[in-house]
Every structure is written in structure tokens, then in C-alpha cells.
Write a protein that holds these residues in place. Structure first.
Motif, PDB file in Angstrom:
ATOM      1  N   GLN A 184      36.514  27.621  28.580  1.00  0.00           N
ATOM      2  CA  GLN A 184      36.268  29.026  28.260  1.00  0.00           C
ATOM      3  C   GLN A 184      35.320  29.103  27.077  1.00  0.00           C
ATOM      4  O   GLN A 184      35.487  28.392  26.080  1.00  0.00           O
ATOM      5  CB  GLN A 184      37.584  29.716  27.938  1.00  0.00           C
TER       6      GLN A 184
ATOM      7  N   ILE B 250      31.668  31.581  30.456  1.00  0.00           N
ATOM      8  CA  ILE B 250      32.820  31.185  31.263  1.00  0.00           C
ATOM      9  C   ILE B 250      34.053  31.858  30.688  1.00  0.00           C
ATOM     10  O   ILE B 250      34.397  31.679  29.523  1.00  0.00           O
ATOM     11  CB  ILE B 250      32.997  29.660  31.294  1.00  0.00           C
ATOM     12  N   GLU B 251      34.709  32.643  31.527  1.00  0.00           N
ATOM     13  CA  GLU B 251      35.911  33.371  31.132  1.00  0.00           C
ATOM     14  C   GLU B 251      37.163  32.557  31.430  1.00  0.00           C
ATOM     15  O   GLU B 251      38.109  32.551  30.656  1.00  0.00           O
ATOM     16  CB  GLU B 251      35.933  34.696  31.895  1.00  0.00           C
ATOM     17  N   THR B 252      37.171  31.880  32.581  1.00  0.00           N
ATOM     18  CA  THR B 252      38.324  31.093  33.008  1.00  0.00           C
ATOM     19  C   THR B 252      37.840  29.918  33.845  1.00  0.00           C
ATOM     20  O   THR B 252      36.886  30.058  34.605  1.00  0.00           O
ATOM     21  CB  THR B 252      39.280  31.948  33.872  1.00  0.00           C
TER      22      THR B 252
END
Length: 107
Positions: free
Chosen positions: A75, A88-90
């Protein structure tokens, strides 16, 4: 040939067949950027906030092979796909050497 190496080869073939025409630039939080292959999608999700109102939203994501990274993506790392920058969130690992990077477009 082990199962893991067979899956790695399969993921490589999928990336070659369905991956982005242009490579994707991966920029880790620490370290130098480098190019990877990925399958980009804007997955649409139906959200119901328990209000009875349904809202459709798009969550861009990138399917990748973890063996293509110097270190696992996390992340906050960044990618550029089709000249658009994302954070990138997850990271959703599939347990077979691949991952789905759920992205958020940078403003």
C-alpha cells in the motif's frame, strides 16, 4: 517442475496475452522505478450503503505476477498505467504467485 513454477509460467503467459500493450511503471516507496507487466481493469462495484440507494463505482485494478517485483508491492507504492498515475490502495495476493493491486487514481 513444481506446482508453483507451473503457476508462475501460466501467469507469465496470461500477462503476455492479456497484459497492457505498454509496460507499466512501478514506483516503490523506496527504491528506483522499474517496468512490469500487468492486466489493467476498471472493475465496477455495486455499493449499497443500507439506504436502499444503489451506487455503481469503478475501482481500477492491476493483475500482476509477484515474481516480477524486486520486493512485494505494498500500500502506498505507485504505478503508472496508460500515462495515468495511481497509488496502490490494497494488495490482494492470490496465494499462487499472483496479486490484484487495487488502485486509486492520484489527483
Amino acid at each position: 517442475m513444481t506446482f508453483a513454477s507451473s503457476i508462475g509460467r501460466l501467469l507469465g503467459h496470461c500477462l503476455n496475452a492479456f497484459g497492457e500493450e505498454q509496460t507499466v511503471e512501478f514506483r516503490p516507496a523506496s527504491g528506483s522505478p522499474y517496468e512490469i507487466r500487468g492486466i489493467f481493469d476498471k472493475q465496477y462495484t455495486l455499493v449499497d450503503q443500507e439506504t436502499g440507494v444503489e451506487v455503481v463505482t469503478a475501482k481500477p485494478n492491476l493483475g500482476v505476477r509477484l515474481a516480477d517485483f524486486a520486493a512485494k508491492p505494498v500500500q502506498g507504492d505507485k504505478v503508472t498505467v496508460r500515462t495515468v498515475s495511481y497509488m496502490i490502495e490494497t494488495v490482494l495476493e492470490d496465494g499462487q504467485g499472483g496479486a490484484l493491486l487495487v488502485l486509486r487514481q492520484k489527483a
